[in-house]
Design an enzyme around this catalytic site. Structure first.
Site, mmCIF file in Angstrom:
data_model
loop_
_atom_site.group_PDB
_atom_site.id
_atom_site.type_symbol
_atom_site.label_atom_id
_atom_site.label_comp_id
_atom_site.label_asym_id
_atom_site.label_seq_id
_atom_site.Cartn_x
_atom_site.Cartn_y
_atom_site.Cartn_z
ATOM 1 N N GLN A 63 -4.305 -1.339 9.983
ATOM 2 C CA GLN A 63 -4.140 -2.661 9.376
ATOM 3 C C GLN A 63 -4.610 -3.756 10.340
ATOM 4 O OE1 GLN A 63 -3.109 -3.296 6.133
ATOM 5 N NE2 GLN A 63 -3.666 -5.399 6.574
ATOM 6 N N ASP A 97 -10.818 3.131 4.602
ATOM 7 C CA ASP A 97 -11.260 1.756 4.360
ATOM 8 C C ASP A 97 -12.786 1.632 4.305
ATOM 9 O OD1 ASP A 97 -9.210 -0.055 3.876
ATOM 10 O OD2 ASP A 97 -8.648 -0.165 5.988
ATOM 11 N N LYS A 114 0.843 -1.201 0.000
ATOM 12 C CA LYS A 114 0.000 0.000 0.000
ATOM 13 C C LYS A 114 0.878 1.251 0.000
ATOM 14 C CE LYS A 114 -3.761 -2.437 2.296
ATOM 15 N NZ LYS A 114 -4.399 -2.814 3.559
#
Ligand code: NDP
Length: 288
Positions: free
Chosen positions: A97, A120, A53
């Site tokens: 994460q 997200d 990412k």
């Protein structure tokens, strides 16, 4: 034989388009879009995801702020870091994460991320916005699924779509997006009876289960579009999806491979979400 939907190529195209848009943003705003990335501990798979990412951010011109925390970090330390990123005007998206080490509770932490920086799209406020037709931050993998269907030229309006899996991060949001596109959507899960019959009448199948090749090729309706979200490592060390790819591609009209299908799209959509968040942030500043 099915058309193979190349997620890697489509993700590359998105990154290329984004690079120009990120450049324009930087010229106007005076700083690049920023993504704050929180990684707790040393889980090797998470470390690889985060590295991918951050590399994708760098290639596109998005600035990533890496915040690694030790595996024994406390809930309070994470709360403080999230508060700090929520306040930072150079951070437009925050990524926590997952999974977190077992002594930490992810849910209150995800709730603590400002819905306006929720890159997200996991915050209940953003899930609600999606449900009422006001999508703001939408989860990245479902966005990638819809993009691939559109890229492959699949007609979603009026299509019978079957989503297998009802998680908050994939199954439910992808079902909402398909509904918004005018598909008639069925969501299947572990309690569904006669899964084969549901899959067998679908024009569009999205598999998000996490069980290697459990969707049998013979279930697929001839000509159907098949999106395989699953990532499963099997005994020989290779990665397979949730769909029995070889047999399914004999019947499907188009199908995503694993790897190289949905996976690369998830990262591309995270970058798009971060830029969109940055643009909204600057627009809000102008209105103040
Ligand atoms: P979850 O484990 O959260 O959800 C799995 C879903 O599958 C659940 O709703 C479960 O039903 C359902 N399910 C389990 N067994 C069956 C069965 N026998 N028949 C029908 N449904 C069943 O997984 P995620 O949604 O997080 O992920 C799904 C897969 O996608 C995983 O392989 C994951 O690795 C992958 N993934 C890939 C991403 C990418 O970037 N490509 C991103 C995110 C995930 P119930 O709710 O009843 O338990």
């Amino acid at each position: 034989m099915a058309q193979i939907i190349d997620g890697k190529a489509r993700a590359k195209e998105i990154r290329k388009q984004l690079k120009g848009r990120v450049h324009d943003f930087q010229v106007e705003a005076g700083h690049p879009p920023g993504l704050g990335v929180i990684l707790v501990g040393e889980d090797p798979a998470s470390a690889v995801y985060v590295r991918n990412k951050e590399r994708a951010c760098a290639r596109t011109g998005i600035r990533s702020f890496h915040h690694p925390l030790a595996k024994d970090a406390t809930q309070q330390q994470l709360e403080q870091l999230i508060d700090q990123l929520n306040e930072d005007p150079e951070v437009h998206g925050i990524l926590l994460q997952l999974p977190l080490p077992s002594h930490l509770d992810a849910e209150p932490l995800l709730l603590r991320i400002s819905p306006d920086k929720d890159a997200d799209g996991f915050h209940p406020v953003n899930a609600g916005r999606l449900a009422v037709g006001q999508p703001t931050f939408v989860p990245c993998t479902p966005l990638g699924c819809i993009d691939l269907l559109q890229t492959a030229g699949v007609t979603l309006q009026g299509a019978d779509a079957v989503v297998v899996g009802r998680s908050n991060i994939v199954g439910k949001p992808v079902a909402q997006l398909l509904l918004a596109e005018g598909a008639t959507v069925t969501i299947c899960h572990s309690k569904t009876q006669n899964l084969a019959a549901h899959v067998g009448r679908a024009d569009v199948v999205v598999a998000a289960v996490g069980r290697p090749e459990m969707i049998r090729g013979e279930w697929i309706k001839p000509g159907a579009a098949v999106i395989d979200v699953g990532i499963n490592r099997i005994d020989d060390g290779s990665i397979v999806g949730d769909v029995e790819f070889a047999a399914a591609s004999e019947r499907a009209g188009c199908i995503t491979p694993v790897p190289g299908g949905v996976g690369p799209m998830t990262v591309a959509k995270l970058l798009e979400n971060t830029l969109a968040g940055a643009i909204r942030f600057e627009e809000c500043k102008l209105q103040e």
